[in-house]
Design a protein around this motif. Structure first.
Motif, mmCIF file in Angstrom:
data_model
loop_
_atom_site.group_PDB
_atom_site.id
_atom_site.type_symbol
_atom_site.label_atom_id
_atom_site.label_comp_id
_atom_site.label_asym_id
_atom_site.label_seq_id
_atom_site.Cartn_x
_atom_site.Cartn_y
_atom_site.Cartn_z
ATOM 1 N N GLN A 40 0.823 -1.213 0.000
ATOM 2 C CA GLN A 40 0.000 0.000 0.000
ATOM 3 C C GLN A 40 0.858 1.265 0.000
ATOM 4 O O GLN A 40 0.547 2.239 -0.688
ATOM 5 N N TYR A 41 1.953 1.268 0.752
ATOM 6 C CA TYR A 41 2.792 2.462 0.875
ATOM 7 C C TYR A 41 3.416 2.846 -0.455
ATOM 8 O O TYR A 41 3.457 4.035 -0.816
ATOM 9 N N PHE A 42 3.918 1.850 -1.191
ATOM 10 C CA PHE A 42 4.575 2.138 -2.462
ATOM 11 C C PHE A 42 3.637 1.993 -3.663
ATOM 12 O O PHE A 42 4.063 2.194 -4.806
ATOM 13 N N ALA A 43 2.371 1.614 -3.401
ATOM 14 C CA ALA A 43 1.371 1.442 -4.460
ATOM 15 C C ALA A 43 1.875 0.484 -5.541
ATOM 16 O O ALA A 43 1.907 0.802 -6.733
ATOM 17 N N VAL A 44 2.281 -0.702 -5.105
ATOM 18 C CA VAL A 44 2.775 -1.725 -6.027
ATOM 19 C C VAL A 44 1.917 -2.975 -5.866
ATOM 20 O O VAL A 44 1.046 -3.054 -4.993
ATOM 21 N N SER A 45 2.169 -3.970 -6.707
ATOM 22 C CA SER A 45 1.407 -5.213 -6.629
ATOM 23 C C SER A 45 1.859 -6.040 -5.429
ATOM 24 O O SER A 45 2.959 -5.846 -4.898
ATOM 25 N N GLU A 46 1.015 -6.976 -5.034
ATOM 26 C CA GLU A 46 1.347 -7.868 -3.923
ATOM 27 C C GLU A 46 2.579 -8.699 -4.251
ATOM 28 O O GLU A 46 3.440 -8.917 -3.393
ATOM 29 N N PHE A 96 14.659 4.561 5.410
ATOM 30 C CA PHE A 96 14.473 5.827 4.700
ATOM 31 C C PHE A 96 14.161 5.620 3.215
ATOM 32 O O PHE A 96 14.313 6.541 2.411
ATOM 33 N N ALA A 97 13.709 4.408 2.862
ATOM 34 C CA ALA A 97 13.402 4.100 1.461
ATOM 35 C C ALA A 97 12.267 4.980 0.942
ATOM 36 O O ALA A 97 11.231 5.124 1.596
ATOM 37 N N VAL A 98 12.478 5.567 -0.229
ATOM 38 C CA VAL A 98 11.444 6.415 -0.848
ATOM 39 C C VAL A 98 10.725 5.673 -1.972
ATOM 40 O O VAL A 98 9.728 6.162 -2.506
ATOM 41 N N ASN A 99 11.245 4.513 -2.336
ATOM 42 C CA ASN A 99 10.585 3.691 -3.348
ATOM 43 C C ASN A 99 10.937 2.231 -3.096
ATOM 44 O O ASN A 99 11.806 1.915 -2.262
ATOM 45 N N LEU A 100 10.270 1.328 -3.801
ATOM 46 C CA LEU A 100 10.477 -0.104 -3.572
ATOM 47 C C LEU A 100 11.889 -0.564 -3.933
ATOM 48 O O LEU A 100 12.484 -1.348 -3.171
ATOM 49 N N PRO A 101 12.491 -0.097 -5.053
ATOM 50 C CA PRO A 101 13.876 -0.506 -5.340
ATOM 51 C C PRO A 101 14.861 -0.134 -4.238
ATOM 52 O O PRO A 101 15.802 -0.880 -3.957
ATOM 53 N N MET A 102 14.656 1.028 -3.585
ATOM 54 C CA MET A 102 15.538 1.413 -2.481
ATOM 55 C C MET A 102 15.356 0.468 -1.295
ATOM 56 O O MET A 102 16.326 0.114 -0.610
ATOM 57 N N LEU A 103 14.121 0.052 -1.047
ATOM 58 C CA LEU A 103 13.868 -0.938 0.004
ATOM 59 C C LEU A 103 14.542 -2.253 -0.340
ATOM 60 O O LEU A 103 15.142 -2.901 0.531
#
Length: 396
Positions: A40-46, A96-103
């Motif tokens: 939900q946070y990054f608005a990506v698929s499950e 501090f990830a701002v997107n899924l790739p950073m996570l």
């Protein structure tokens, strides 16, 4: 051998080492109850969010293969705190990830360097008397397994009370503090004069010469694959009908495995007394029985909790026995032995995780349970094979 006294008498240091094992290992499991929140946070698929779990397991396996063997040739007392500090850096990236790739990047760095726990354990076995190996390994494994179980609970708690990223920041700070505390307190043990390339050649030789190492690694890999089949699907199962559990309550479920985590010290003592065959049989039986209980989870949460507890207990007994056996094969190669064993162990975890997701998508909970049960049977079969081969060898 060690140039220090027997650390089994140094209880404060053993507790610090056990906590370090728990923090390092647990760092790879924070994302498991948080998949829905990450999605939900990054608005990506499950499926994309769930890849975080897979990246954690794959990077940890790579760290086991590429980094842990260095424990035989580097000064472990300095090497371990450096690894812990680098793992903390990965956790801060996640926080501090701002997107899924950073996570994903933070997850990969954390996985690679949190293998500090798997350098700590061989270090401990080199600084104790041989008759205490099982007991000390069991104590550190209790710390490691409790850390894994508590990691999901705290991840869910912080997610519900504050934000899902908070657990990464808090654990990063704790890991940095513990690395500083352990610096200078860890015992120094003699190291081998090998180049990096020679380490891997020697690992190949170990696999060829120590057939039991491969078999015990397969026992562990299949057992952990069985567990990972559950870990990759439990958040999805419990967040939908009929349960609709929040991140916090999903994170509490793994606490049912604390009995298994705390059992490893006693398992290690019994293994030291020569009862590995009986313990292996008990571990395999518990793994299989757990999936029978888990199958009925769709009819009541109590079946899930009971099955989860049995699965953790079976895995803890199996893993503790395996390490007790392999650390006695070559006293001068404990980091490399552990690297081989744990690499295959976590390769099994990654395989089980992928199988769990595939089974869930193509057959729901029934196929997930069937996959986990088959993997448990395979683990027991390899344990039986090892027992038969050892009887033949002793009879010659």
């Amino acid at each position: 051998m060690s140039t220090t006294s027997d650390i089994s008498q140094n209880k404060p240091l053993l507790w610090l080492m056990a906590i370090a094992c728990g923090l390092c290992a647990g760092a790879n499991y924070y994302s498991q109850p948080l998949i829905h929140s990450i999605q939900q946070y990054f608005a990506v698929s499950e499926a994309s969010a769930a890849l975080t779990v897979t990246f954690a397991q794959i990077s940890y396996a790579l760290g086991l293969l590429l980094i842990v063997p260095l424990g035989d040739v580097l000064n472990k007392s300095k090497f371990i705190p450096v690894l812990m500090a680098l793992a903390a850096l990965g956790l801060f990236l996640c926080a501090f990830a701002v997107n899924l790739p950073m996570l994903w990047l933070g997850t990969i760095l954390t996985g690679l360097f949190s293998v500090a726990a798997q350098v700590l354990i061989p270090l401990a076995t080199m600084a104790v008397k041989p008759e205490k190996i099982g007991e000390v390994v069991g104590f550190l494994m209790s710390g490691l397994l409790v850390g894994i179980l508590l990691s999901t609970s705290f991840a869910g708690l912080f997610s519900n009370l504050l934000h899902w990223k908070v657990i990464y920041a808090v654990s990063g700070l704790l890991l940095l503090w513990l690395a500083w505390v352990l610096r200078g307190r860890l015992p120094y043990v003699l190291r081998l004069d090998l180049h990096y390339s020679q380490i891997f050649r020697s690992m190949g030789q170990l696999l060829q010469e120590e057939k039991r190492l491969l078999i015990r690694s397969l026992v562990g890999a299949c057992a952990f694959a069985s567990m990972s089949t559950l870990y990759s699907t439990f958040a999805v199962l419990l967040s939908v009908a009929p349960f609709y559990l929040s991140d916090f309550f999903i994170g509490l479920i793994p606490l049912a495995g604390l009995i298994g985590a705390l059992s490893t010290k006693w398992t290690g003592k019994w293994a030291d007394q020569g009862h590995t065959n009986q313990l292996n049989g008990m571990g395999a039986a518990l793994l299989c029985l757990s999936w029978l209980s888990l199958y009925f989870a769709q009819h009541g949460l109590v079946f899930y909790i009971f099955g989860f507890a049995l699965l953790n207990l079976g895995l803890a007994i199996t893993h503790s026995c395996n390490q007790n056996i392999i650390f006695r094969l070559r006293p001068d190669a404990k980091s490399r032995l552990n690297a081989i064993y744990m690499t295959l162990y976590f390769a099994g975890a990654a395989t089980g995780s992928a199988l769990g997701v595939y089974a869930w998508q193509h057959g729901g909970w029934f196929m997930t349970c069937l996959a986990g049960f088959i993997l448990a049977l395979l683990s027991g079969s390899f344990a039986l094979l090892d027992h038969v081969l050892q009887k033949r060898i002793s009879a010659v």
